[in-house]
Scaffold this active site. Sequence first.
Site, PDB file in Angstrom:
ATOM      1  N   LYS A 152       0.832  -1.207   0.000  1.00 26.41           N
ATOM      2  CA  LYS A 152       0.000   0.000   0.000  1.00 26.41           C
ATOM      3  C   LYS A 152       0.864   1.252   0.000  1.00 26.41           C
ATOM      4  O   LYS A 152       0.647   2.173  -0.799  1.00 26.41           O
ATOM      5  CB  LYS A 152      -0.921  -0.017   1.216  1.00 26.41           C
ATOM      6  CG  LYS A 152      -1.931   1.124   1.233  1.00 26.41           C
ATOM      7  CD  LYS A 152      -2.911   0.986   2.393  1.00 26.41           C
ATOM      8  CE  LYS A 152      -3.848  -0.168   2.176  1.00 26.41           C
ATOM      9  NZ  LYS A 152      -4.821  -0.355   3.260  1.00 26.41           N
ATOM     10  N   ARG A 191      -3.589   2.880   8.577  1.00 26.61           N
ATOM     11  CA  ARG A 191      -3.875   1.612   7.898  1.00 26.61           C
ATOM     12  C   ARG A 191      -2.619   0.754   7.807  1.00 26.61           C
ATOM     13  O   ARG A 191      -1.508   1.259   7.747  1.00 26.61           O
ATOM     14  CB  ARG A 191      -4.375   1.861   6.464  1.00 26.61           C
ATOM     15  CG  ARG A 191      -5.616   2.712   6.339  1.00 26.61           C
ATOM     16  CD  ARG A 191      -5.876   3.011   4.859  1.00 26.61           C
ATOM     17  NE  ARG A 191      -6.903   4.012   4.660  1.00 26.61           N
ATOM     18  CZ  ARG A 191      -8.167   3.748   4.329  1.00 26.61           C
ATOM     19  NH1 ARG A 191      -8.546   2.497   4.154  1.00 26.61           N
ATOM     20  NH2 ARG A 191      -9.043   4.707   4.153  1.00 26.61           N
ATOM     21  N   GLY A 229      -8.276  -7.314   4.229  1.00 32.60           N
ATOM     22  CA  GLY A 229      -9.137  -7.459   5.401  1.00 32.60           C
ATOM     23  C   GLY A 229      -8.520  -8.140   6.592  1.00 32.60           C
ATOM     24  O   GLY A 229      -9.154  -8.279   7.630  1.00 32.60           O
ATOM     25  N   ARG A 266      -3.685  -1.713  -5.888  1.00 29.39           N
ATOM     26  CA  ARG A 266      -2.859  -2.899  -5.689  1.00 29.39           C
ATOM     27  C   ARG A 266      -3.230  -3.898  -6.775  1.00 29.39           C
ATOM     28  O   ARG A 266      -4.306  -3.811  -7.369  1.00 29.39           O
ATOM     29  CB  ARG A 266      -3.078  -3.516  -4.304  1.00 29.39           C
ATOM     30  CG  ARG A 266      -4.499  -3.968  -4.032  1.00 29.39           C
ATOM     31  CD  ARG A 266      -4.684  -4.406  -2.596  1.00 29.39           C
ATOM     32  NE  ARG A 266      -6.089  -4.675  -2.280  1.00 29.39           N
ATOM     33  CZ  ARG A 266      -6.551  -4.835  -1.052  1.00 29.39           C
ATOM     34  NH1 ARG A 266      -5.743  -4.746  -0.012  1.00 29.39           N
ATOM     35  NH2 ARG A 266      -7.833  -5.080  -0.837  1.00 29.39           N
ATOM     36  N   SER A 304      12.600 -44.058 -11.510  1.00 31.42           N
ATOM     37  CA  SER A 304      11.490 -43.187 -11.145  1.00 31.42           C
ATOM     38  C   SER A 304      11.487 -43.089  -9.623  1.00 31.42           C
ATOM     39  O   SER A 304      11.361 -44.101  -8.941  1.00 31.42           O
ATOM     40  CB  SER A 304      10.160 -43.748 -11.644  1.00 31.42           C
ATOM     41  OG  SER A 304       9.105 -42.887 -11.288  1.00 31.42           O
ATOM     42  N   CYS A 343       7.489 -39.920  -9.505  1.00 34.23           N
ATOM     43  CA  CYS A 343       6.087 -40.295  -9.702  1.00 34.23           C
ATOM     44  C   CYS A 343       5.272 -40.220  -8.415  1.00 34.23           C
ATOM     45  O   CYS A 343       4.142 -40.696  -8.376  1.00 34.23           O
ATOM     46  CB  CYS A 343       5.979 -41.687 -10.315  1.00 34.23           C
ATOM     47  SG  CYS A 343       6.683 -42.991  -9.282  1.00 34.23           S
TER      48      CYS A 343
END
Length: 886
Positions: free
Chosen positions: A26, A96, A105, A350, A776, A843
Amino acid sequence: MSKYVYAFGDGQADGDGSMKELLGGKGANLAEMTSIGLPVPPGFTLTTEVCTAFYSNNQDYPEGLSEEVTTALKTLEKRMEKGFGSSDNPLLVSVRSGARASMPGMMDTVLNLGLNDQTIQGVIHQSNDPRFAYDSYRRFIQMYANVVKGMNGDAFAKKLAQKKEQQGVELDTDLTAGDLQQLVSDFKMIYQESLSEVFPDDPLQQLWEAIGAVFGSWMTPRAVTYRKLHAIPDDWGTAVNVQGMVFGNMGDDCATGVAFTRDPATGENYFYGEYLVNAQGEDVVAGIRTPQPINLAKHKEGDLPAMEEVMPDSYTQLVNIRGTLEQHYKDMQDIEFTIEKGKLYMLQTRTGKRTAQAAIKIAVDMVGEGLITDREAVLRVDPEQLDQLLHPSLDPHAEKQIVARGLPASPGAASGQVVFNADDAEEQARLKKKVILVRIETSPEDIHGMNAAQGILTARGGMTSHAAVVARGMGKCCVSGCGDIKIDYEKQQIKTKSGQLIKRGDNITLNGSTGEVMLGIIPKIQPEVSGNFAVFMGLADKFRRLRVRTNADTPRDAKVARAFGAEGIGLCRTEHMFFEGERIQAVREMILADDLEGRKRALDKILPMQKGDFIGLFREMKGLPVTIRLLDPPLHEFLPQTDDDISELANAVGIRFSEVKNHVEELHEFNPMLGHRGCRLGITYPEVYDMQVRAIMEAACELVKNEGFKIIPEIMIPLISHVNELEILRANAVRVAGEVCQSYGIKVDYLIGTMIELPRAALTADAIAAEADFFSFGTNDLTQTTYGLSRDDAGHFLPDYIKRGVLKKDPFVALDQRGVGELVKIGFERGRSTRPDLKVGICGEHGGEPSSVVFCHNIGLDYVSCSPYRVPIARLAAAHAALQDR
């Protein structure tokens, strides 16, 4: 000496948009907007270094900060032409938070700071509006009590509701100046009774306590939870922004709003937002009043008047600023604005949170518009976001009983049992139940429940409300502002407009793309990779080196994976095929057989079934590599465990109950994960692996001979710990493959390799590679055996390890690069030292986790393999890894 405070205003700024680590997102963007000439109220930013020092020094500030704040405050007074604490011409400020990563929030804000019984007279004189002044004062007391002192806001809300009821009005805006002046006195009394202290009237005391509260909000449970969900480090800290107040609540020529430069749900290129006349910012996001649209682009009959109609001059200016911001930042922006007496001010910009669908459309569109390059577009989308697109949506042909409609706040579909609070949602999810969190409106304290729920339904709030913004960021389906329902927390029920009751535990379905709320669980359909998604994935594939295969055991899984761009099968688990239909009976006959001949008779029954499976897989993969793992789990997993099931099996195969029971008990193991499984079964019962190799090669030979396929089967032998095991089993496989090719009269090339899933195998990989055509890494079992953890049991205590910081991530979710990853690296390097052309991949499920994919790219593996629905995620993560190299 460090500089802790950076000022901005009147077209000048100490910082700029590149300083997010120091000024937070901000603060950096306020400085940047100021510098490019946008109308930003002046202010100053306390850096994230102050936050770090605040927590390092037992919540005390670094030396010199007080003097810097005093200097910045004087500069702010000059720029605003007002005095902080002046009773004639008072300066009011907002305080803020502003972390470097957006956390909408999650942290705290205080508005209208500087008000007391003296400065209120100056505000009345300035505005010539006592109603506005007292409205601002009562809001300040409420917010200060909640944010700075931690008071629950219920007592204030109750008093406000009582006042509206006494005066016979519905809206806050209908209260008179006298009503609000009385509320200020009432609120101060509530404050004093609750806290045993008088509400502070010294503006400097208010300011420093508010700054401390905002820094303190960095460590609130909701902020900590949000950071964990979004992998934001705790040590980043937050900045604090102190800004001169501008007011959207001074009358009908004032307003406040939130907007996105493009639709954050769909990515459509239109100006999307909401505003409220005569209101302050929290009114829009809290859903206290129903917000109005900013423009007529999607206006429907019956909608409230748009800003484009009500305030056309301010709207035109806002549209121009939208264009400036997108050209400057080259990304979709989330903006906050206030209009005071017809003058527009920008309070924030933002990078906007968006759904995966929107992220992809915006990236593709911006490439087409020439705003960004292909490379920037690919890096713009987080691989994990794609998960939102790769799951089912509602079947359009299914019957639906729609009981309510709200706003389509976050797209997708979700079904689950109704719960009414966040703790309940989290607890039910822990018990593996799918839930829908239903709230009148959500608040930051609900973050953990929103994360646990399948979807969110709110009665209040618009498209930019807390519920909508957070749900979109999480990829959760959300329907907000559903005025068709009344929620009763006490009775734990919803009442629809038609009078229907939906109680806690009842199933409902949400359609976040339409805003519909439906009874019951609605069938869903599979997603398709097409349109912008296909274009975007094509861009990603241009950059990646790492190949992406899938873990698939059935032709259906293989088909889904191919549609998502899989380049072969990296793991086919043959044991999964054994549990289907009549096969399990034949498998059990084989296990219960007393001699080799008996086992072979049973295996002869299984052979054509296995062969059919492999033909299906080879056909779906159409010449792409297919790695088939021979039988891995211990034999007891295929036998029944209860007496009733044992009795049923005994009757079916014509053996006495006691004999079957004895077999089950003999095969029981105390630690089957480390027991008689994998290649150990192949050594003990070579006929089992011989049957599987024969089925693989017969399937390949038939397709090559009869249908002209090009197939190179990859036969994988699991759980090798010693090269001698692989030497024996490879020789057996080569013999059987040769016999099959000879019987078909053709030559089919094949590879024989192994899973590296034990630490000893990784450490002796140079020896094992002499007998292997490929490796593998089975990182699921390698993680278990490296940590000495059972994946099935670790869930009981691993969450505590994460919570206490013992481990940063669950090692079964993200590859432990320092430990397990080091074994993978050692195994890879030692294997390649013996056989430079050794094909190597992983895998385990880590093959679809982005940070693990980046690791695999960095050490030089050839491919990763993951579940079908993670294939696009792995493709994009591999592209990110390649671009980060550059």
